[in-house]
Motif scaffolding. Structure first.
Motif, PDB file in Angstrom:
ATOM      1  N   ASP A   1      -2.459   1.776  16.348  1.00 43.49           N
ATOM      2  CA  ASP A   1      -1.714   2.328  15.297  1.00 43.49           C
ATOM      3  C   ASP A   1      -1.806   1.378  14.074  1.00 43.49           C
ATOM      4  OD1 ASP A   1      -0.171   4.791  16.235  1.00 43.49           O
ATOM      5  OD2 ASP A   1       0.316   3.225  17.772  1.00 43.49           O
ATOM      6  N   GLY A   2      -2.801   0.459  14.278  1.00 41.96           N
ATOM      7  CA  GLY A   2      -3.001  -0.419  12.981  1.00 41.96           C
ATOM      8  C   GLY A   2      -3.395  -1.772  13.637  1.00 41.96           C
ATOM      9  N   ALA A   3      -3.526  -2.820  12.715  1.00 44.60           N
ATOM     10  CA  ALA A   3      -3.881  -3.959  12.898  1.00 44.60           C
ATOM     11  C   ALA A   3      -2.979  -5.188  12.628  1.00 44.60           C
ATOM     12  CB  ALA A   3      -5.225  -4.265  12.182  1.00 44.60           C
ATOM     13  N   PHE A   4      -2.869  -6.355  13.494  1.00 46.28           N
ATOM     14  CA  PHE A   4      -2.245  -7.600  13.055  1.00 46.28           C
ATOM     15  C   PHE A   4      -3.322  -8.362  12.608  1.00 46.28           C
ATOM     16  CE2 PHE A   4      -0.842 -11.756  13.693  1.00 46.28           C
ATOM     17  CZ  PHE A   4       0.635 -12.031  13.159  1.00 46.28           C
ATOM     18  N   VAL A   5      -3.123  -8.964  11.527  1.00 42.23           N
ATOM     19  CA  VAL A   5      -4.331  -9.875  10.741  1.00 42.23           C
ATOM     20  C   VAL A   5      -3.610 -11.305  10.850  1.00 42.23           C
ATOM     21  CG1 VAL A   5      -5.945 -10.007   8.982  1.00 42.23           C
ATOM     22  CG2 VAL A   5      -5.056  -7.615   9.657  1.00 42.23           C
TER      23      VAL A   5
ATOM     24  N   ASP B   1      -1.987   5.855   7.038  1.00 41.40           N
ATOM     25  CA  ASP B   1      -1.295   6.110   8.239  1.00 41.40           C
ATOM     26  C   ASP B   1      -1.286   5.093   9.313  1.00 41.40           C
ATOM     27  OD1 ASP B   1      -4.032   6.653   8.645  1.00 41.40           O
ATOM     28  OD2 ASP B   1      -3.452   8.287  10.062  1.00 41.40           O
ATOM     29  N   LYS B   2      -1.878   4.068   8.851  1.00 41.53           N
ATOM     30  CA  LYS B   2      -1.820   2.729   9.662  1.00 41.53           C
ATOM     31  C   LYS B   2      -1.280   1.658   9.242  1.00 41.53           C
ATOM     32  CE  LYS B   2      -4.728   5.012  12.627  1.00 41.53           C
ATOM     33  NZ  LYS B   2      -4.211   5.264  13.976  1.00 41.53           N
ATOM     34  N   ILE B   3      -0.700   0.740  10.245  1.00 40.82           N
ATOM     35  CA  ILE B   3      -0.004  -0.336   9.947  1.00 40.82           C
ATOM     36  C   ILE B   3      -1.002  -1.556   9.747  1.00 40.82           C
ATOM     37  CG2 ILE B   3       1.786  -2.041  10.420  1.00 40.82           C
ATOM     38  CD1 ILE B   3       3.172   0.363  12.147  1.00 40.82           C
ATOM     39  N   VAL B   4      -0.923  -2.432   8.867  1.00 32.87           N
ATOM     40  CA  VAL B   4      -1.588  -3.579   8.699  1.00 32.87           C
ATOM     41  C   VAL B   4      -0.716  -4.829   8.417  1.00 32.87           C
ATOM     42  CG1 VAL B   4      -3.727  -4.983   7.435  1.00 32.87           C
ATOM     43  CG2 VAL B   4      -3.812  -2.377   7.778  1.00 32.87           C
TER      44      VAL B   4
ATOM     45  N   ALA C   1       0.926  -1.110   0.032  1.00 31.99           N
ATOM     46  CA  ALA C   1       0.049  -0.001   0.102  1.00 31.99           C
ATOM     47  C   ALA C   1       0.767   1.172   0.023  1.00 31.99           C
ATOM     48  CB  ALA C   1      -0.768   0.077   1.462  1.00 31.99           C
ATOM     49  N   THR C   2       0.398   2.193  -0.683  1.00 34.59           N
ATOM     50  CA  THR C   2       1.018   3.542  -0.367  1.00 34.59           C
ATOM     51  C   THR C   2       0.820   3.938   1.295  1.00 34.59           C
ATOM     52  OG1 THR C   2       0.374   4.489  -2.636  1.00 34.59           O
ATOM     53  CG2 THR C   2       0.908   6.025  -1.036  1.00 34.59           C
ATOM     54  N   THR C   3       2.009   4.201   1.736  1.00 35.61           N
ATOM     55  CA  THR C   3       2.110   4.367   3.201  1.00 35.61           C
ATOM     56  C   THR C   3       2.643   5.641   3.749  1.00 35.61           C
ATOM     57  OG1 THR C   3       2.249   1.995   3.424  1.00 35.61           O
ATOM     58  CG2 THR C   3       3.023   3.490   5.413  1.00 35.61           C
ATOM     59  N   ALA C   4       1.828   6.346   4.630  1.00 29.85           N
ATOM     60  CA  ALA C   4       2.172   7.733   5.044  1.00 29.85           C
ATOM     61  C   ALA C   4       3.669   7.574   5.853  1.00 29.85           C
ATOM     62  CB  ALA C   4       1.113   8.116   6.052  1.00 29.85           C
ATOM     63  N   ALA C   5       4.446   8.457   5.615  1.00 30.47           N
ATOM     64  CA  ALA C   5       5.575   8.314   6.261  1.00 30.47           C
ATOM     65  C   ALA C   5       5.675   8.252   7.857  1.00 30.47           C
ATOM     66  CB  ALA C   5       6.594   9.625   6.166  1.00 30.47           C
ATOM     67  N   SER C   6       4.563   8.696   8.492  1.00 36.02           N
ATOM     68  CA  SER C   6       4.262   8.570   9.997  1.00 36.02           C
ATOM     69  C   SER C   6       3.694   6.947  10.394  1.00 36.02           C
ATOM     70  CB  SER C   6       3.304   9.582  10.349  1.00 36.02           C
ATOM     71  OG  SER C   6       1.988   9.613   9.977  1.00 36.02           O
ATOM     72  N   ALA C   7       3.330   6.314   9.310  1.00 34.75           N
ATOM     73  CA  ALA C   7       2.688   5.133   9.901  1.00 34.75           C
ATOM     74  C   ALA C   7       3.818   4.101  10.514  1.00 34.75           C
ATOM     75  CB  ALA C   7       2.135   4.461   8.608  1.00 34.75           C
TER      76      ALA C   7
END
Length: 355
Positions: A176-180, A218-221, A28-34
């Protein structure tokens, strides 16, 4: 030059490390802050566990604060009221504890894209809407994995109900995101026709992309054990040694290098964490790791499993050794299939002796 983490391994590697293998799919296109800030001063490490007995105590919080990235597992506080349920709220409460102690830690919400774990409040909703929410085989029986029902991800509504659980946790401001989990689930459920299996598989691919889309750049998956187009992170659950994605050690090492090329965050996990496994997996990690790669070695995913030391409250000496940024890609250094990589302060190497 000092050998920082020399390893001599018996493994299935190939001489074509830098020239062959399938490329990673698009991230994915990821924000630098993610992602956490890149830091090669010492080993980049992650934390992933739960305290089933209740909220984290002060010493555990101090320990977690040493990691840039932490996932709170499904069994967090499972033994405290409401017993055996409410995992969503308990994970968020634990995330709040971590953020108040160490705001810079990126905290991930554990979720499972396939199995309807019964400690989640979502499970109660699924029970009330079982016909729609769960997958059934060709004989009308529910498809079970380790006794847990399987989500019917062929349905867009089911996928959205699932995603809403993560979005609700995200609105807390502590996630800050999800572990799937179950990213590499075998696509061969018993007594499920090939047509139904293909539809479920397609739905699962959509599901993974929709999670990232709705959480945002801006979130981690983190997808466990498989890359998905549009998803910005992956775990290699049993990296380098008998991984769940069925890769050989060489392919695991190659995958690690390709995650960096695709701009993904990657977690490489050594298990079970014996000295030999730590030595092997850490050596391989240092050969292949990119800027957003993180390492951990443990046995299981909880702080306490009877008398077993799972390793999640153990800071290995190797975690504190001075490291330094890689100076380039891994290279083959001998006909005996040895690989090395130089950093600003030394060399990491991994080798094997037979096929």
């Amino acid at each position: 030059m000092v050998e920082l983490f020399p390893c001599r391994l018996m493994a299935l590697l190939s001489l074509c490390l830098l020239t062959c293998g399938r490329p990673a799919s698009g991230a994915a296109t990821t924000a630098a802050s993610a992602f956490p800030k890149v830091n090669w001063d010492t080993l980049p490490v992650f934390w992933h566990a739960a305290d089933s007995s209740g909220p984290f105590n002060a010493s555990t919080l101090d320990f977690i604060a040493r990691f840039p990235l932490a996932t709170i597992e499904k069994s967090q506080s499972v033994s405290v009221p409401p017993r055996g349920t409410g995992a969503e709220e308990k994970i968020v409460a634990a995330a709040k504890q971590i953020k108040e102690r160490a705001p810079a830690v990126k905290v991930l919400f554990y979720s499972n894209s396939v199995m309807d774990w019964n400690m989640y409040s979502l499970h109660q909703y699924c029970k009330q809407h079982a016909e729609a929410m769960w997958l059934y085989d060709d004989h009308g029986k529910p498809v079970l994995i380790f006794g847990q029902n399987t989500f019917n991800v062929t349905s867009a509504n089911v996928r959205q109900v699932w995603i809403d659980t993560v979005l609700t946790a995200d609105k807390s401001g502590y996630i800050d995101g999800a572990f799937v989990d179950r990213g590499a689930e075998p696509r061969n459920f018993a007594n499920v026709s090939s047509a139904k299996m293909a539809a479920w598989d397609h739905g699962h691919d959509l599901h993974m992309a929709e999670i990232q889309q709705q959480l945002g750049p801006d979130k981690i998956v983190v997808s466990n054990n498989r890359d998905y187009d549009g998803v910005n992170a992956r775990m290699l659950e049993r990296f380098f040694l008998a991984d769940f994605d069925a890769n050989t050690p060489y392919l695991d090492l190659l995958a690690l290098t390709h995650e960096a090329a695709a701009g993904r965050l990657v977690e490489a996990h050594g298990e079970p964490c014996t000295p030999a496994v730590l030595n092997a997996t850490l050596g391989a990690f240092l050969v292949g790791a990119g800027d957003h790669a993180y390492y951990a070695c443990s046995t299981g995913w909880s702080l306490h499993t009877g008398s077993l030391d799972t390793g999640w409250l153990r800071w290995h000496d190797e975690y504190s050794r001075k490291l330094g940024a890689p100076l380039g890609a891994a290279k083959t250094i001998s006909a005996s299939r040895a690989f090395c990589r130089n950093s600003t302060v030394g060399r990491s190497s991994v080798e094997h002796d037979d096929e």
